[in-house]
Write an enzyme that holds these catalytic residues in place. Sequence first.
Site, PDB file in Angstrom:
ATOM      1  N   THR A 150       0.789  -1.291   0.129  1.00 46.55           N
ATOM      2  CA  THR A 150      -0.057  -0.069  -0.001  1.00 46.55           C
ATOM      3  C   THR A 150       0.945   1.322   0.039  1.00 46.55           C
ATOM      4  OG1 THR A 150      -1.665  -1.055   1.291  1.00 46.55           O
ATOM      5  CG2 THR A 150      -1.873   1.265   1.281  1.00 46.55           C
ATOM      6  N   GLY A 189       2.830  -2.438   8.052  1.00 51.43           N
ATOM      7  CA  GLY A 189       3.008  -2.940   9.265  1.00 51.43           C
ATOM      8  C   GLY A 189       4.423  -3.143   9.617  1.00 51.43           C
ATOM      9  N   GLU A 441      -8.208  -5.724   4.059  1.00 47.13           N
ATOM     10  CA  GLU A 441      -8.557  -7.045   3.325  1.00 47.13           C
ATOM     11  C   GLU A 441      -9.717  -6.848   2.402  1.00 47.13           C
ATOM     12  OE1 GLU A 441      -6.534  -9.670   3.807  1.00 47.13           O
ATOM     13  OE2 GLU A 441      -5.562  -9.226   5.731  1.00 47.13           O
TER      14      GLU A 441
END
Lengths: 704, 704
Positions: A150, A189, A441
Amino acid sequence: MADFTDKLRPAEPQGSSILSQEREGSNVNVDQLANHLLSRNDFLKRQKKILSILEPIPIFCKKNQLNMARPDRYHLGLARAKTLRRLSLKHGWNRDDYIMADYLMDEMGPYALQATMFATSIREQCNDEQKAYWEPKVENWEIIGCYGQTELGHGSNVKGIECQARWDPKTKEFIIHSPTITASKWWNGALGRTANHAIVVAQLLLPENGKYKSQGPHQFIVQIRDMKTNKPLGGIVIGDIGPKYGYPGMDNGYMLFDQFRVPHSALLSKYSGVDSEHGTYMKPDNPALVYGSLTFVRAQIIMQARLVLARAVTIAARYLSIRRQFSDRDSKGAAPEQAVLNYPTVQIRILPLLATTFALHYTGEAMYKLYYGTREAIEKKGDLSRLAEMHAASSGLKSLCTTLAADGIETCRRAMGGHGFGGGSGMIALNNEYLSKPTVEGDNWMITQQTAAYLIKRMTEVAKNPSLKPTESVDVQFLDFVANKSRARDYDILSSETELVEAFKHRASYLSYQAYHTRVVEKKPWTSMMLSLHRLSRAHSESLLVLNFYNAVFASTPDPPLDDKTLAIMRILFRLFALFTLDTSASEFLLSKALSVERLAMVTPAIEELMAQVRPHAVKLVDAWSVPDYLLESALGSYDGDVYNRLFHKAHKENPLNMLTFNPDWKSEEIVMGEGEENARRRLEALALGTTGHEQSGGPRSKL
Amino acid sequence: MADFTDKLRPAEPQGSSILSQEREGSNVNVDQLANHLLSRNDFLKRQKKILSILEPIPIFCKKNQLNMARPDRYHLGLARAKTLRRLSLKHGWNRDDYIMADYLMDEMGPYALQATMFATSIREQCNDEQKAYWEPKVENWEIIGCYGQTELGHGSNVKGIECQARWDPKTKEFIIHSPTITASKWWNGALGRTANHAIVVAQLLLPENGKYKSQGPHQFIVQIRDMKTNKPLGGIVIGDIGPKYGYPGMDNGYMLFDQFRVPHSALLSKYSGVDSEHGTYMKPDNPALVYGSLTFVRAQIIMQARLVLARAVTIAARYLSIRRQFSDRDSKGAAPEQAVLNYPTVQIRILPLLATTFALHYTGEAMYKLYYGTREAIEKKGDLSRLAEMHAASSGLKSLCTTLAADGIETCRRAMGGHGFGGGSGMIALNNEYLSKPTVEGDNWMITQQTAAYLIKRMTEVAKNPSLKPTESVDVQFLDFVANKSRARDYDILSSETELVEAFKHRASYLSYQAYHTRVVEKKPWTSMMLSLHRLSRAHSESLLVLNFYNAVFASTPDPPLDDKTLAIMRILFRLFALFTLDTSASEFLLSKALSVERLAMVTPAIEELMAQVRPHAVKLVDAWSVPDYLLESALGSYDGDVYNRLFHKAHKENPLNMLTFNPDWKSEEIVMGEGEENARRRLEALALGTTGHEQSGGPRSKL
């Protein structure tokens, strides 16, 4: 410090005796129901085992978390992640044990990508040579990884990412580059402060007729930080993106590259690659099997949704049984105050959600079965026929189930009034952590298009050929609908469970037919149909939830078994779930001619009657979900019901703000008594501006 | 620190040029509309004046707030509250200026009770002697006050509070005492660490025939802390209750008394009192006028709800105009990505909420007018006739409007996908702060009973006497309904605005009649009716919102004026609000025979068409709400549209976590590079257990 409050007790009746009475008054077999719900993969045994290890370790104590600064939450998150890793080696944990520890610790930490997205990419996208090199390093945790897909400017639309990997034929290297600010990796993350390696998704640029052309996004493995200093390598800028909803212990990061060179071997090359001699592209095989694992991930999301919702409902059902407020308005004289859960306006918010936890459970189970069945069919017979159906079901269900859970948590919290608003509720962290799920998701409003597209496709087949031999699950219901579509129905939803199931199918078929007609016959633009596509997906997904619940408690003998009394209550819960769900979208049932207005008028009284039947069993039904106090972290929802002592203790003995005395006089700039005006002014300005307390000086801020 | 990212720009098109185009493409007269909405009480001028004072002061900088520990947020909150008080003297602020400063600072702080509940009690409940003594101390801020009513065990049901004030005839004192833990005061703002005086609500216990009997809850003024040390007085235990949703700068407190003696004069005695000679009770006058000020408070809550919702919609409308994701599915070749706000699935979440901000506005205005009109009628003619109607309207509207705003904020946040989830959205604090509103000042599910009870009462009058001369607003609509109740209607809601208004009235009348019949004719228990009472209140309140909006843009010339083009768009927004609201409860309109299923089928396409008409004006419509960037505190929603640079800057230049380097190696217990394993272990354990960093040692934790 001892004071006169040590002698005081809450007013009668005590929460513990209330919960005892609630438990005595119900014939639900809690142990059997718990086993029925949670025997897959030895969940209950495993929970007990891991809990006994984690709970006594000071660093896993949760009671101070809401008081901490966000940077400190990351410090703690990293320390906990390291401890878990060491514990897993010490106790010989397998993957399921590790997942259980994560579940109980209830915090996404900076090692969370290591065994998931990072390891998965290595395993599934590397060629043999790459795998032989990287896999041992990942499995031994010699390197710490993250997954960088992303970007600041692109999330859902992966094809639009801007980060580039340009092939340099001279040096046989890829040049990874971020041409804009929006090309910055974002949200990834473990990237922000922790990871030293990253899977970087970048547009693969190859020369073609003297110009560079993109072959689309590809994965590269890149070392991003120095292995000794943990500082970013030259040509890379990395950082943590800052506070967000929930996930305070995770360092979601950003990253940009300035013409950063990586070797040819950095491109993960199992399915595609670049010929290093000629710089030409080698095309990927058909990656159809990806659908399968996506379904598995989504089945896990549904199973997680049920446990998260069960936590919220556990807290609410226990506390609202204990909390008393107001006497009955029609009572004469001094009647005792009522348990809040006795009021229909409270029941309507909690009890349908209690029923929803079971609905989610049976659909999660059905999804697992579908996944394993499909995988077997593919592996043993090469049969790919059920993939599309499975993918379509999983998209719509992910959207619906995470929305139900996220909204349900907040509904439970508000139903608990003032104390639901307080930190002792355990609801604040639960809410914050779960609120990402409707977005990640696959955004819940976006992925429903996939389900709708599938349904339109099937309806098109059926409409073209009304004597089609059914090949997919929805075909039968579509064939029946097309044969009878001019006929208005008025399903007998109040007396017959099968009619209830049929009413949901009818509505989904009706909306499918409408969508097919608009798109295929009238040829309307897709974008203009988006609202009805979303509704269609929801209708189909609700139909699946109702059907799977029905199949589990009516159409077959419950497995693992349930005794008759417990099964009878599960059947009431089925009706409550189905009728409440129907009532929420009642106008769609009317519009699709599955129901008459006259029958609809009887639905609310029926729901009220079902709630009255469920009410005496609410506490034991939530007990069956077996959520340990350590995970609830809630004064309101603890198993023993000692609500008020816990709330008071938490404030009076554990609140750090109460350790200082303050100067309330507005004429003085002093804040803490004794610090003086000048100190206070400088301290508070630096706090507001964020210029204090976080500098590195050979050690952290708050030294002991 | 300079690096290569300084040279980078976001990918084209830039947010600023997108917003310029959006603004050029709409003929909404922003200045005129802003004046139309915000001229009451010189709002716009005042906002400009106070903003220019606050914004440059470092202590009012908000950028680091999400990083702070909760105890630090209180420190800062107290410092800010003191600064505001000093600024108000320096600049000669009046009450409205002060309220504006609070609004812009956007933080409930520890002086918030001083000029509100504390001063109000002194003003309204003291007899002349008490007032002469206390009022100057409050107005000069010689004492800092709070209001102690809610307890651990009792919130909404004030009659049930347990704290006692027992009259001691020998010493002529009251003995204030907390007999249980649940008698602890709880939630009371400014009590936890700040206030030195409190209004304490306690059961007044007087001797009667040798036994003590309660005369119900009464207010006492009590000094609770030492004026020099600010420590609690002997016999009182006080503290802050700890973190909660939002309000981190406020010290919501708890307090218990151990036989604490206060003089006879502590009982606030304007309306009632205790004869100190005989210990007998002097009964209160009829406190009917309280209803009036409650209406005023609730009108303020509605006006606040509109501005809070406007903030969320402002951020969403700007960001979603800028954000691009995916090309049109039906486009051929490489079409540009679409603004997300062009998708109907995004519009349906944002544009009806945009319309709702205006609906809330006109109803807030109507409530003010009702309040001032009623007060004048009372003061000039002693006419109390409209009090009941006003109170009933205010209860249902408080419930509905705060629910719409609270849910609306979260809807906007989710519509913004990943970045809505991040701290740069400005949505986290907004959400957290507002989430108390559906619970406080009358729980939203509870107070609707008051509205329903009023409607049942009026319908009973009408049903008993169908030729009644109407005396209250609902009477006309009820009379009409009763005269025609057997007739099914099918209001022409799509072509006629008056029919739309009538359809809402019809549904509310239908539900009123049903409730009247169930309660008065069938004599069903009140508790069993609670769900339908809640629905009735909502139906009536929605009818009021629709009617007030209609009256403002159709039935009268807008005041302050709007030009024709702007007015035309307000009328579209009216239709969007009314049809969207109808669609949300469509089955109720069908059940009450206000609508046919056939007409309902045309509602969704009509909503889609209205949204397409509103879309080009979305940015200018939110501009009119004039929410300054300082208040938005949002990278996504700033006026200039420079979304991505702001997001990146916030992370890269302002995130304190990025000032430290960490040790990612799981084998080492070290967390911050260089601190060593032993230091890290002790530090992190103390952090988890909450045993560090908050002790008082002549000064605060983080010294400079």
